[in-house]
Design an enzyme around this catalytic site. Structure first.
Site, PDB file in Angstrom:
ATOM      1  CG  HIS A   6      -1.938  -1.111   1.178  1.00  0.00           C
ATOM      2  ND1 HIS A   6      -1.686  -2.317   1.798  1.00  0.00           N
ATOM      3  CD2 HIS A   6      -3.154  -1.217   0.583  1.00  0.00           C
ATOM      4  CE1 HIS A   6      -2.723  -3.114   1.610  1.00  0.00           C
ATOM      5  NE2 HIS A   6      -3.620  -2.487   0.876  1.00  0.00           N
ATOM      6  NE  ARG A 225     -20.231  21.324  13.296  1.00  0.00           N
ATOM      7  CZ  ARG A 225     -20.600  20.041  13.381  1.00  0.00           C
ATOM      8  NH1 ARG A 225     -19.686  19.081  13.296  1.00  0.00           N
ATOM      9  NH2 ARG A 225     -21.861  19.720  13.525  1.00  0.00           N
TER      10      ARG A 225
END
Length: 255
Positions: A6, A225
């Protein structure tokens, strides 16, 4: 050892002396930025599957990696496993996050001492009750460097979740229905003194404790947020630069 599938490189690509520390970014552009603006003699190890990795030298001459984890815990778990196979023993995540506390503003950084870990990948590493805690020595070093450099920071608990929209209680997305168990979750976490949302640290911390490497996380705050769901792009550059500054300073102490 052959090239790992990977990450796209192997031991023979790391030179001598080999690096033992990696700075890990979800964004391949950030991994490139770290390598080519903060490291000397940076060279590309791999740009495989978007998991870009670079080898370079700190100003002190110590070798380190700047690597990409990809977005989310499953991708990170693959990259971290393969980095540890190649001898990496210290990993500092350099990321971005959204604050859920009014006193943690955009442009500042969060230094995560542990994570509330709501991640499926982490459950394959250790059971849910296994603590997702950062290495204390790296974490203290990040705090010390933030104080030395005058970087505004918050130290505390991070919520690591698997999804950017539903898992962080965003309602303005393609999904018209938020599961009942997620409705109000941000306020619950806020009252538990959780500082921020992000998507990788909990799994990284569990892997560090299970595998036996030192893990830490510093994230630049790019969303507030308590006011809005959207990232604030005007704050992103400063927040990321500050997170990188801290990671490089601590890397000099531990590489």
């Amino acid at each position: 050892m052959p090239t790992l599938y990977h990450i796209g490189f192997g031991l023979e690509d790391l030179g001598d002396p080999r690096p033992s520390l990696a700075l890990l970014s979800g964004d391949p552009q950030r991994a490139h930025q770290i390598a080519h603006t903060r490291l000397q003699k940076a060279r590309t190890l791999s740009e495989n599957r978007g998991l870009n990795s670079y080898l370079g030298l700190l100003p002190s001459g110590k070798p380190i990696l700047s690597a990409t984890s990809g977005m989310g815990a499953p991708s990170l778990s693959i990259v971290v496993n393969e980095l540890v196979q190649l001898g990496i023993r210290t990993i500092i995540r350099v990321g971005t996050s959204g604050s859920i506390q009014e006193n943690v503003p955009p442009g500042s950084v969060v230094i995560s001492k542990a994570a509330l870990c709501r991640q499926g990948a982490a459950n394959d590493i250790a059971p849910p009750e296994y603590p997702a805690s950062a290495d204390p020595f790296l974490t203290v070093a990040l705090v010390e460097e933030a104080q030395r450099l005058g970087i505004p920071y918050a130290l505390g608990i991070t919520a690591s979740v698997d999804t950017f929209y539903e898992g962080q209680e965003r309602v303005g997305s393609a999904n018209p229905y938020l599961l009942r168990n997620l409705q109000g979750i941000t306020e619950e976490y806020r009252r538990l003194r959780v500082l921020n949302y992000e998507m990788e640290a909990g799994t990284l911390f569990k892997m560090g404790n299970v595998y036996g490497f030192a893990a830490a996380c510093v994230t630049g705050v790019i969303a507030q947020r308590t006011r809005a769901e959207e990232p604030l792009l005007d704050a992103k550059g400063l927040a990321v630069e500050r997170a990188i500054d801290l990671a490089i300073a601590v890397a000099e102490r531990f590489a």
